[in-house]
Each structure stands twice: as C-alpha cells, then as structure tokens.
Write an enzyme that holds these catalytic residues in place. Sequence first.
Site, PDB file in Angstrom:
ATOM      1  CD  GLU A  64      -0.077  10.130  -4.239  1.00 47.34           C
ATOM      2  OE1 GLU A  64       0.832  10.702  -3.752  1.00 47.34           O
ATOM      3  OE2 GLU A  64      -0.314  10.272  -5.134  1.00 47.34           O
ATOM      4  CB  THR A 118       0.151   5.763   5.961  1.00 47.10           C
ATOM      5  OG1 THR A 118       0.303   6.688   6.983  1.00 47.10           O
ATOM      6  CG2 THR A 118       1.668   5.523   5.330  1.00 47.10           C
ATOM      7  CG  LEU A 155       7.256  14.694  -0.852  1.00 43.32           C
ATOM      8  CD1 LEU A 155       7.772  16.245  -0.449  1.00 43.32           C
ATOM      9  CD2 LEU A 155       5.503  14.894  -0.480  1.00 43.32           C
ATOM     10  NE  ARG A 186     -17.679 -23.441  -7.207  1.00 38.68           N
ATOM     11  CZ  ARG A 186     -17.031 -24.604  -7.645  1.00 38.68           C
ATOM     12  NH1 ARG A 186     -17.001 -24.738  -9.232  1.00 38.68           N
ATOM     13  NH2 ARG A 186     -16.664 -25.761  -6.953  1.00 38.68           N
TER      14      ARG A 186
END
Length: 391
Positions: free
Chosen positions: A370, A372, A133, A275
Amino acid sequence: MRPDGPQPVERQLPTDEAHELMALVRDLARREVRPRAAEEEDAGVFPRGVFTTLGTSGLLGLPYPQEYGGGDQPYEVYLQVLEELAAARLTVAMGLSVHTLSCFGLAEYGTKEQREQYLPAMLGGQLLGAYCLSEPNAGSDAASLRTRATRDGATWTLNGGKAWITHGGIADFYTVLARSGAEGPRGITAFLVPGDAAGLSAAPPERKMGLKGSPTAQIHLDGVTVDDGRRIGEEGQGFGIALAALDSGRLGIAACAVGVAQAALDEALAFLAGRRQFGRPLSDFQGLRFMLADMATAIEAGRALYLTAARLRDAGRPFSKEAAMAKLLCTDNAMKVTIDAVQLLGGYGYTADFPAERYLREVKVLQILEGTNQIQRMIIGRHLLGPETRA
C-alpha cells in the site's frame, strides 16, 4: 505465547454491539485461525475456508452498508478486528484487508444498481476479491500504469499486466485500474472484472520470504472484455478512486502490523517468564525488561495513531496524512518489535519451533504494501510543506 494463551488487548470499542463482535472474532481466531497457522504457512496453504467462515459470520464487509450485506461498523471497530486476526495469522488479516480494499471502489463510487447487483455476494463470503493497481513498471509511480482499456460502444477491452496482486489467481473478482485516456492520473478508469473472465490469467505465485499461505501473482489481461456496467465511477476517475482506497487500505496495514507486533511481544513475555538463567527467571533481568518496555510502548503508540486516523475517517474529516503516519509508524515499529522478539528468545528465536521468526519474516512486507514507507514520508511531507517544486 503465555502458558494461558495471549492476554486480550484492552479494546476501545464504541458500542455493546462492537464488544460482542470482538468476542466473536477472538473466539474464531482461537478456534479456526491460530491452531493451523504455523503448519499451513509452512506448507503454503491458503485458508479459503476461513474466509467463507468470515463471510457467513458477517466479517467480510464490516465497514460497508448493511443494506448491501455489510456490517455498518465504523473503521475504528473494523481495524481492531483486523488487529485481532493479524495476531492469530497475518495471511487471514491481510486477506481481509485486501478484500475490503477491493470492494471500496464499488461501495463508494458505484451506482445504486451496481451496488445492489454485486455487493451482496462480495460482502457475504461467496466471493473473494483482489486489487489490481501495481504493474511490473508502475509500483510507487502508479499514475504511469500501462494497462489499457479501449471502449467500443457499451464494451471495454482490457490488455496489459498487473503485478504483486494478493489473491492473484484465486480471486473471484478483480478491481482493475486501467488507462482509458491520456497519459497521467486523469486518464485512468476503474473496472470490476470477474475472476473467470476470458483472457484473464495468473502467473505462478511469487516465491516469498513470508506469508507463504497468501498467494501473490502477476495477472495478465489479454483481450478481456467487460460491459460498461462494470465500469466503476466516471471515465478518468480511476486514479482518484485508487488514492481514496489506498488511504483506507493503509489503515488496514497499520492495524495488521500492530497485531503481529502484539503477538511477538506475547511470545517474548511467555518465553522469558518460563526460562531461567543464572538461577533466576529471565524476566527478572532489567536489561530484558527494558527491551519489553520499549516493545510494548511502540505497540501502544501505533495502536493509538491508527485509531486516531480511523476516528477522523469515521467523522468524515480528512485523514490522508494521519493514515500515512499510521502506516509508517506501525509497520516500522512492528519490524523493530519482531526483531527484538527473536533476540529475546536467543537461539530459539531463530528456529521454526517458535513463531517469532515467522513474525519477523511476515511483517517485513508491511513496510512495502500500500505504498512503501518512503512513499508515506513523501505524502506526509506534502501535507506539511506542499508539493515539491522542480526547476
């Protein structure tokens, strides 16, 4: 990821068949997709074999009719499959979303003869699709596209160029939108173009900050001829077909965004649990727990919104506004979640030894694909207030 691997998301699935399908997808993601994701993305390797496996497993045509090789699954299920795959590797999930988008026009607007002739191979894994497109000067303003389709009897000749094409240069078929009539949205027609058509070529793939395993390229159409049997829908109907396809495609991008965000959260949870700083696990620090809580809440909110839009679609109700909202919220949230995941890992988050930095680089494009997110806000505003008026 956590020592025992990512924890399965509690899925909202409507049938036992859907639960079995999701178990298949999780197993495939664990065995075929996740183990090679980091290495292949770093090397820019497109996992074509994975798409063949998806096809033979019945996953390339989930929302389409069984009589043509599809899975007859509701969008509610298909999107959760996309999310699961995106958590393993976005290149695979986005490729599936783009392929599904490429099949949409023929599946929804093609004649019975066209569906019988083309869809089984498109949905069965033998062929991979691309959707054409956008153009170099027609991105957000898709109605201004310049690629021209000229008819001579039962033959059409296509000339022009397309830009930002996922699977550009490797696709077996292209759904191409071209101008066949007057300027504006009513002069556009859709065509199914073979990937090996004479006159069709691809530029070198774009050099991107992420999704290096997914080729994106410009496509050139120089006197490409197709017979009228490859025209999808009526002449001049192409722009309407494109908009309908994009509504569904936006839900696919929303689901992909949630999948990557979930993977980033899982990575942060595993790191903090394993951690210690100042004599205690990082996961004991309240400030870090607050960040995790915000990340998890954003993910669940996005998931709930894309599923709401999918259920509207499955019920045959209007869902364009909700699709725009889902695409906007899920991709913006995913951007924030991946940024926070890198922050939670500290210096390690900035290295390629952990996947958090890859998630951050990859998810950015989902705010652009698709339509913004600025375009999504325009669509939502139009549904709320009507079209803008100009003096």
